[in-house]
Design a protein around this motif. Structure first.
Motif, PDB file in Angstrom:
ATOM      1  N   GLU A 140       0.378  -1.160  -0.050  1.00  0.00           N
ATOM      2  CA  GLU A 140      -0.106   0.402   0.141  1.00  0.00           C
ATOM      3  C   GLU A 140       0.708   1.000  -0.082  1.00  0.00           C
ATOM      4  OE1 GLU A 140      -2.720   2.362   3.159  1.00  0.00           O
ATOM      5  OE2 GLU A 140      -3.693   0.141   2.135  1.00  0.00           O
TER       6      GLU A 140
ATOM      7  N   TRP B  75      -3.152   3.982  -3.979  1.00  0.00           N
ATOM      8  CA  TRP B  75      -2.809   2.760  -4.900  1.00  0.00           C
ATOM      9  C   TRP B  75      -2.249   1.631  -3.920  1.00  0.00           C
ATOM     10  CZ3 TRP B  75      -0.217   7.791  -4.022  1.00  0.00           C
ATOM     11  CH2 TRP B  75       1.259   6.969  -4.422  1.00  0.00           C
TER      12      TRP B  75
ATOM     13  N   ASP C  11      -2.318  -0.922  -8.608  1.00  0.00           N
ATOM     14  CA  ASP C  11      -4.414  -0.672  -8.524  1.00  0.00           C
ATOM     15  C   ASP C  11      -4.247   0.879  -7.788  1.00  0.00           C
ATOM     16  OD1 ASP C  11      -5.190  -3.307  -8.753  1.00  0.00           O
ATOM     17  OD2 ASP C  11      -4.196  -4.441  -7.155  1.00  0.00           O
TER      18      ASP C  11
ATOM     19  N   TYR D  68      -6.739   3.578  -6.164  1.00  0.00           N
ATOM     20  CA  TYR D  68      -7.723   3.570  -5.427  1.00  0.00           C
ATOM     21  C   TYR D  68      -8.365   5.026  -5.372  1.00  0.00           C
ATOM     22  CZ  TYR D  68      -7.416  -1.148  -3.505  1.00  0.00           C
ATOM     23  OH  TYR D  68      -6.999  -2.198  -2.998  1.00  0.00           O
TER      24      TYR D  68
ATOM     25  N   SER E  22     -10.850   6.302  -2.406  1.00  0.00           N
ATOM     26  CA  SER E  22     -12.266   5.870  -2.649  1.00  0.00           C
ATOM     27  C   SER E  22     -11.711   3.917  -1.425  1.00  0.00           C
ATOM     28  CB  SER E  22     -13.060   5.350  -3.806  1.00  0.00           C
ATOM     29  OG  SER E  22     -13.425   4.165  -3.422  1.00  0.00           O
ATOM     30  N   ASN E  23     -12.326   3.632  -1.417  1.00  0.00           N
ATOM     31  CA  ASN E  23     -11.997   2.383  -0.334  1.00  0.00           C
ATOM     32  C   ASN E  23     -11.478   1.293  -1.439  1.00  0.00           C
ATOM     33  OD1 ASN E  23     -11.748   2.704   2.151  1.00  0.00           O
ATOM     34  ND2 ASN E  23     -13.957   3.043   2.511  1.00  0.00           N
ATOM     35  N   GLU E  24     -12.614   1.475  -3.560  1.00  0.00           N
ATOM     36  CA  GLU E  24     -12.917   0.251  -3.991  1.00  0.00           C
ATOM     37  C   GLU E  24     -11.762   0.750  -5.133  1.00  0.00           C
ATOM     38  OE1 GLU E  24     -14.674  -2.129  -4.111  1.00  0.00           O
ATOM     39  OE2 GLU E  24     -15.760  -1.428  -2.177  1.00  0.00           O
ATOM     40  N   ILE E  25     -10.860  -0.209  -5.656  1.00  0.00           N
ATOM     41  CA  ILE E  25      -9.892   0.125  -6.556  1.00  0.00           C
ATOM     42  C   ILE E  25     -10.246   0.661  -8.080  1.00  0.00           C
ATOM     43  CG2 ILE E  25      -8.655  -1.349  -8.619  1.00  0.00           C
ATOM     44  CD1 ILE E  25      -8.121  -3.779  -6.651  1.00  0.00           C
ATOM     45  N   GLN E  26     -10.036   1.824  -8.830  1.00  0.00           N
ATOM     46  CA  GLN E  26     -10.198   2.726 -10.055  1.00  0.00           C
ATOM     47  C   GLN E  26     -10.262   1.797 -11.151  1.00  0.00           C
ATOM     48  OE1 GLN E  26     -13.060   4.662  -8.971  1.00  0.00           O
ATOM     49  NE2 GLN E  26     -12.567   3.592  -6.749  1.00  0.00           N
TER      50      GLN E  26
END
Length: 204
Positions: free
Chosen positions: A115, A123, A140, A142, A145-149
Motif C-alpha cells: 500500500e 494505490w 491498483d 484506489y 475510495s475504498n474500491e479499486i478505480q
C-alpha cells in the motif's frame, strides 16, 4: 599351533587392507568434493548439456531483477526533457522511482510494494514477476475510495542492455542506461520540488 598363527596373520593383514582402502576412498572423495559433479574421480566425464548462466540463476535469490539492476538509472537518450519519466530501480522498500525532469519544475516519486498513500490518495502495488531480466508489477489505484478505480500492469524487460517498457494501458517505450547526473546542482531545471519517497541527490 603354527597353522593358527598363519591364519591369524592373514586375518590381521586382511583387516589392515580394508582400513587402508576406506581411508583412500575418503581422500579421493575429499579431493573431488568441489569439482564438477559431471566428472568422476578417475577423470571420466558424464555426457551433459553445456552450462548456462541463465539456467543457473533460475533458483538463487540474488539473481532477481531488482537485485541485478539495483541503483541503475534509465532514460530517454534522445530527449533530456522526455514525455517518459527517468527510472531508477532499487532493491529496497521503494523499489522504483520516477524522475520527472522539466525546464521549469522537476520532481521524483518513489513507489513501494504493497500500500502507498500520499495526501489521502491510495494505490497498491503487487509484484508479479521478478526474474533475471524481466520485472512485472500490478498497480491498483484506489484514489480516495475504498474500491479499486482501475488497474494497470507494468512490464519491464532488459534486452541487449536496453530497458523495454510496456503496460496494459497501451504505452510502450525503450529506455537506455542514463548518463544524467541526478544531483540537484546538475539537473537542468528551474526548480526542484521535494516529494515523499524520492529525492534528487543532495536534497534531504
Amino acid at each position: 599351533m603354527y597353522v593358527f598363527r598363519i591364519i591369524k596373520k592373514c586375518f590381521l593383514l586382511f583387516f589392515v587392507l580394508i582400513i587402508f582402502s576406506c581411508l583412500k576412498n575418503d581422500i579421493v572423495q575429499s579431493q573431488t568434493a568441489n569439482t564438477d559433479p559431471a566428472s568422476m574421480a578417475n577423470g571420466q566425464v558424464y555426457p551433459t548439456s553445456s552450462r548456462s548462466y541463465t539456467n543457473f540463476c533460475n533458483a538463487p535469490k540474488n539473481c532477481k531483477f531488482l537485485s541485478k539492476y539495483d541503483g541503475t538509472f534509465w532514460a530517454d537518450k534522445d530527449n533530456y526533457y522526455s514525455d517518459f519519466s527517468d527510472i531508477q530501480f532499487s532493491n529496497y522498500a521503494r523499489f522504483i522511482s520516477f524522475f520527472n525532469i522539466d525546464r521549469d519544475i522537476s520532481y521524483c516519486k518513489g513507489w513501494k510494494k504493497g500500500e502507498n498513500t500520499t495526501d489521502g490518495v491510495k494505490w497498491n502495488i503487487k509484484i508479479k514477476k521478478d526474474e533475471w531480466d524481466e520485472f512485472w508489477f500490478d498497480y491498483d489505484y484506489y484514489g480516495t475510495s475504498n474500491e479499486i478505480q482501475y488497474s494497470i500492469t507494468y512490464k519491464y524487460e532488459v534486452i541487449d542492455s536496453l530497458l523495454h517498457f510496456s503496460n496494459t494501458d497501451g504505452q510502450e517505450f525503450i529506455f537506455h542506461p542514463s548518463k544524467k547526473n541526478y544531483s540537484k546542482d546538475f539537473i537542468d531545471t528551474g526548480k526542484i520540488v521535494v516529494t515523499e519517497g524520492c529525492t534528487f541527490y543532495g536534497l534531504e
